[in-house]
Design a protein around this motif. Structure first.
Motif, PDB file in Angstrom:
ATOM      1  N   GLY A 135      -6.925  -6.727  -2.682  1.00 34.97           N
ATOM      2  CA  GLY A 135      -6.990  -5.247  -3.230  1.00 34.97           C
ATOM      3  C   GLY A 135      -5.750  -4.487  -2.762  1.00 34.97           C
ATOM      4  N   ILE A 136      -4.406  -5.171  -2.823  1.00 40.79           N
ATOM      5  CA  ILE A 136      -3.541  -4.336  -2.360  1.00 40.79           C
ATOM      6  C   ILE A 136      -3.080  -3.134  -3.273  1.00 40.79           C
ATOM      7  CG2 ILE A 136      -1.926  -5.779  -3.932  1.00 40.79           C
ATOM      8  CD1 ILE A 136       0.371  -5.474  -2.003  1.00 40.79           C
ATOM      9  N   HIS A 148       0.797  -1.068   0.164  1.00 44.51           N
ATOM     10  CA  HIS A 148       0.131   0.185  -0.037  1.00 44.51           C
ATOM     11  C   HIS A 148       0.939   1.101  -0.020  1.00 44.51           C
ATOM     12  CE1 HIS A 148      -2.400  -3.384   1.689  1.00 44.51           C
ATOM     13  NE2 HIS A 148      -3.525  -2.629   1.007  1.00 44.51           N
ATOM     14  N   SER A 149       0.472   2.039  -0.440  1.00 42.37           N
ATOM     15  CA  SER A 149       1.433   3.219  -0.744  1.00 42.37           C
ATOM     16  C   SER A 149       1.065   4.275   0.575  1.00 42.37           C
ATOM     17  CB  SER A 149       0.902   4.284  -1.749  1.00 42.37           C
ATOM     18  OG  SER A 149      -0.528   4.555  -1.703  1.00 42.37           O
ATOM     19  N   VAL A 150       2.059   4.616   1.005  1.00 38.81           N
ATOM     20  CA  VAL A 150       1.915   5.459   2.233  1.00 38.81           C
ATOM     21  C   VAL A 150       1.608   7.071   1.746  1.00 38.81           C
ATOM     22  CG1 VAL A 150       3.281   6.637   4.077  1.00 38.81           C
ATOM     23  CG2 VAL A 150       3.671   4.394   3.526  1.00 38.81           C
ATOM     24  N   ILE A 151       0.442   7.698   2.274  1.00 35.14           N
ATOM     25  CA  ILE A 151      -0.052   8.859   1.937  1.00 35.14           C
ATOM     26  C   ILE A 151       0.752   9.742   3.133  1.00 35.14           C
ATOM     27  CG2 ILE A 151      -2.097  10.284   1.915  1.00 35.14           C
ATOM     28  CD1 ILE A 151      -3.548   7.961   0.758  1.00 35.14           C
ATOM     29  N   LEU A 179      -2.460   3.800   4.967  1.00 33.76           N
ATOM     30  CA  LEU A 179      -2.089   2.651   3.955  1.00 33.76           C
ATOM     31  C   LEU A 179      -3.259   2.180   2.906  1.00 33.76           C
ATOM     32  CD1 LEU A 179      -0.025   0.763   6.081  1.00 33.76           C
ATOM     33  CD2 LEU A 179       0.730   2.682   4.756  1.00 33.76           C
ATOM     34  N   GLY A 180      -3.008   1.749   1.830  1.00 28.95           N
ATOM     35  CA  GLY A 180      -4.006   1.306   0.966  1.00 28.95           C
ATOM     36  C   GLY A 180      -4.851   2.240   0.010  1.00 28.95           C
ATOM     37  N   HIS A 181      -6.072   2.342   0.133  1.00 25.48           N
ATOM     38  CA  HIS A 181      -6.831   3.208  -0.791  1.00 25.48           C
ATOM     39  C   HIS A 181      -7.399   4.112   0.250  1.00 25.48           C
ATOM     40  CE1 HIS A 181      -6.989  -0.338  -3.493  1.00 25.48           C
ATOM     41  NE2 HIS A 181      -6.443   0.690  -4.320  1.00 25.48           N
ATOM     42  N   LEU A 231      -0.236 -10.635  -6.362  1.00 22.37           N
ATOM     43  CA  LEU A 231       1.342 -10.467  -6.558  1.00 22.37           C
ATOM     44  C   LEU A 231       1.992  -9.240  -7.210  1.00 22.37           C
ATOM     45  CD1 LEU A 231       2.016 -14.391  -7.162  1.00 22.37           C
ATOM     46  CD2 LEU A 231       1.793 -13.304  -4.997  1.00 22.37           C
ATOM     47  N   ILE A 232       1.008  -8.205  -7.466  1.00 20.04           N
ATOM     48  CA  ILE A 232       1.367  -7.235  -8.112  1.00 20.04           C
ATOM     49  C   ILE A 232       2.649  -6.317  -7.252  1.00 20.04           C
ATOM     50  CG2 ILE A 232      -0.291  -5.573  -7.426  1.00 20.04           C
ATOM     51  CD1 ILE A 232       1.047  -5.645 -10.967  1.00 20.04           C
ATOM     52  N   GLY A 233       2.449  -6.493  -5.877  1.00 20.80           N
ATOM     53  CA  GLY A 233       3.136  -5.864  -4.940  1.00 20.80           C
ATOM     54  C   GLY A 233       3.431  -6.615  -3.909  1.00 20.80           C
ATOM     55  N   ARG A 234       4.447  -6.257  -3.241  1.00 27.78           N
ATOM     56  CA  ARG A 234       4.978  -6.876  -1.967  1.00 27.78           C
ATOM     57  C   ARG A 234       5.209  -6.000  -0.761  1.00 27.78           C
ATOM     58  NH1 ARG A 234       4.900 -12.400  -0.178  1.00 27.78           N
ATOM     59  NH2 ARG A 234       6.470 -12.943   1.373  1.00 27.78           N
TER      60      ARG A 234
END
Length: 469
Positions: free
Chosen positions: A95-96, A7-10, A460-462, A55-58
């Motif tokens: 839903g990563i 998840h990206s960190v906002i 994290l996440g959406h 598996l698009i991200g780890r």
């Protein structure tokens, strides 16, 4: 060695410290407090604990807490928030978004208890439960949940994001049936939220996903469905124009008891189509009808005549076999998932879709799917929530890693301007949550975010950015 007792960190106002900044004393206190395991990078079991379906991200968090109780979740939140770290939750990983780095990640797979009260028609599920568990338990009592197409998706994340499934047009979204939410908020406290106890937070949780806390358990209503006339119709990809046009006109007159979708599939990357050669484009129409077999046969007559049937699995089935309708993949794989909500699907939209994803288009997306909305999916629920309801169809794509968003751009003219939160996955969707809500709903969600998570712990996440003070 492991330590014990989606998840990206906002950006937030407090930058996350590096992994090396984790105080050993604080980690030791956390280990002593929780019943589950605590993992740092390099520990045996750290990598396995982060396994997920997409598996698009780890993920590479600074600390992982394998929670076994709600108290473990609360301890992890207090630990992370106290150090200014982002705190996230990981159940199945369908839903990563962008993989998280310096964060505390709570894994909930061990918290998977499911209980059904057949008299009250209520299910209570823990944070890590998957839909196949609830479907099987409810079916024993002659009941069904508002589950999704995949039996392996986590119940909680799916429901908090709305929950669009095979019974949708008759009963609405899964979020519409939630009666009670047990969660840990950013202050590390346990809360039980209902429409009576906190109407605003209850509204925001059902549709706003993981922006307001980590849900440890959900309670929701079940419906009296024991069987379906359901399955799939498969056609050659060369006949996509005729089949899609037949499905498009057919949906206009359907009763709410019938929920359907149609997918352009390019197996074998993601999907097995019965009796169809691998590697060729196919069209797969998915059917879920709660009416009689006789009425279902009559309703499907125009579709069965729309092209050359390669396979026809539509028949009477117990609801416990609902996963056979979509036949979603069951093994982990990497994919982008993107979508738009369409206000209509007219002849122009059909032509645009065929040009973008039909025969000869050059499209490589393993799946492009249209889901028919309307019915209860378009009406306000008895207890209001944040789920959007302004479209007639969803158009979603599963794309190979690195593939650009081509199909959805070609359908922009028919879009409502909104997206559906649960059909977003992959790093490029991590900032897309705001696009899932109309301006009024988004503003209300942001006010709730500022009230319940002013420091943006759950970023994290959406995620939604909290409204400035």
């Amino acid at each position: 060695m492991a330590l014990r007792p989606q998840h990206s960190v906002i950006p937030s106002s407090a930058p996350a410290p590096a992994r090396s900044a984790l105080p050993d004393g604080a980690v030791a206190r956390l280990v002593a407090e929780v019943k589950g395991e605590v993992f740092r990078p390099g520990d045996p079991g750290y990598a396995a604990e982060l396994d997920g379906f997409n598996l698009i991200g780890r993920h590479r968090p600074a600390l992982v807490v394998g929670a076994v109780t709600a108290e473990d979740v609360a301890a992890a939140v207090r630990f992370g928030a106290g150090l200014g770290l982002a705190v996230g939750v990981h159940a199945t990983g369908h839903g990563i978004a962008a993989p998280d780095e310096d964060a505390v990640l709570v894994t909930t797979r061990r918290m998977n208890a499911v209980a059904v009260d057949p008299v009250a028609r209520i299910a209570r599920v823990e944070a890590g439960a998957r839909w196949h568990q609830v479907v099987a338990t409810a079916a024993y009592h002659g009941l069904a949940p508002l589950n999704g197409s995949s039996p392996l998706v986590g119940v909680v994340g799916y429901t908090l994001g709305g929950g669009l499934g095979p019974l949708g047009r008759l009963y609405g979204y899964a979020a519409d049936h939630v009666t009670r939410v047990h969660l840990v908020t950013a202050d590390g406290r346990h809360r039980t939220v209902t429409a009576a106890s906190d109407a605003e937070l209850f509204w925001a949780l059902r549709g706003g996903k993981g922006n307001f806390g980590i849900v440890t358990a959900l309670e929701f209503g079940l419906v009296p469905v024991t069987r379906l006339y359901g399955g799939g119709l498969s056609f050659p990809g060369a006949e996509a124009a005729a089949v899609l046009d037949a499905w498009r006109t057919w949906t206009a007159g359907l009763p709410e008891t019938l929920t359907s979708s149609v997918a352009l599939l390019r197996p074998p990357a993601l999907h097995h189509v019965p009796d169809h050669p691998a590697g060729e484009l196919a069209v797969h129409v998915r059917i879920a009808f709660t009416g009689t077999w006789e009425d279902g046969e009559e309703l499907l007559r125009p579709l069965r005549a729309a092209g050359t049937l390669l396979a026809d699995t539509v028949a009477d089935m117990p609801y416990s076999a609902v996963a056979e309708i979509h036949q979603d993949p069951t093994e982990p794989l990497p994919y982008h998932e993107r979508n738009v909500v369409l206000r209509e699907f007219d002849e122009g939209a059909l032509a645009a879709l065929l040009a973008a994803a039909g025969p000869g288009s050059g499209c490589t997306d393993p799946m492009v799917e249209l889901r028919h909305l309307g019915g209860a999916l378009s009406r306000p629920p008895a207890v209001p929530n944040a789920v959007g309801r302004d479209g007639a169809f969803t158009l979603s794509t599963l794309s190979l890693p690195g593939s650009p968003d081509v199909v959805l751009d070609r359908l922009a003219a028919w879009s409502t301007g909104r997206r559906y939160l649960n059909f977003l996955a992959g790093p490029d969707t991590s900032r897309s949550a705001a696009e899932c809500f109309d301006p009024e709903t988004l503003a209300r969600l942001l006010r709730a975010k500022r009230r319940h998570d002013p420091e943006n712990v759950f970023r994290l996440g959406h995620a939604l950015l909290p409204e400035p003070a």
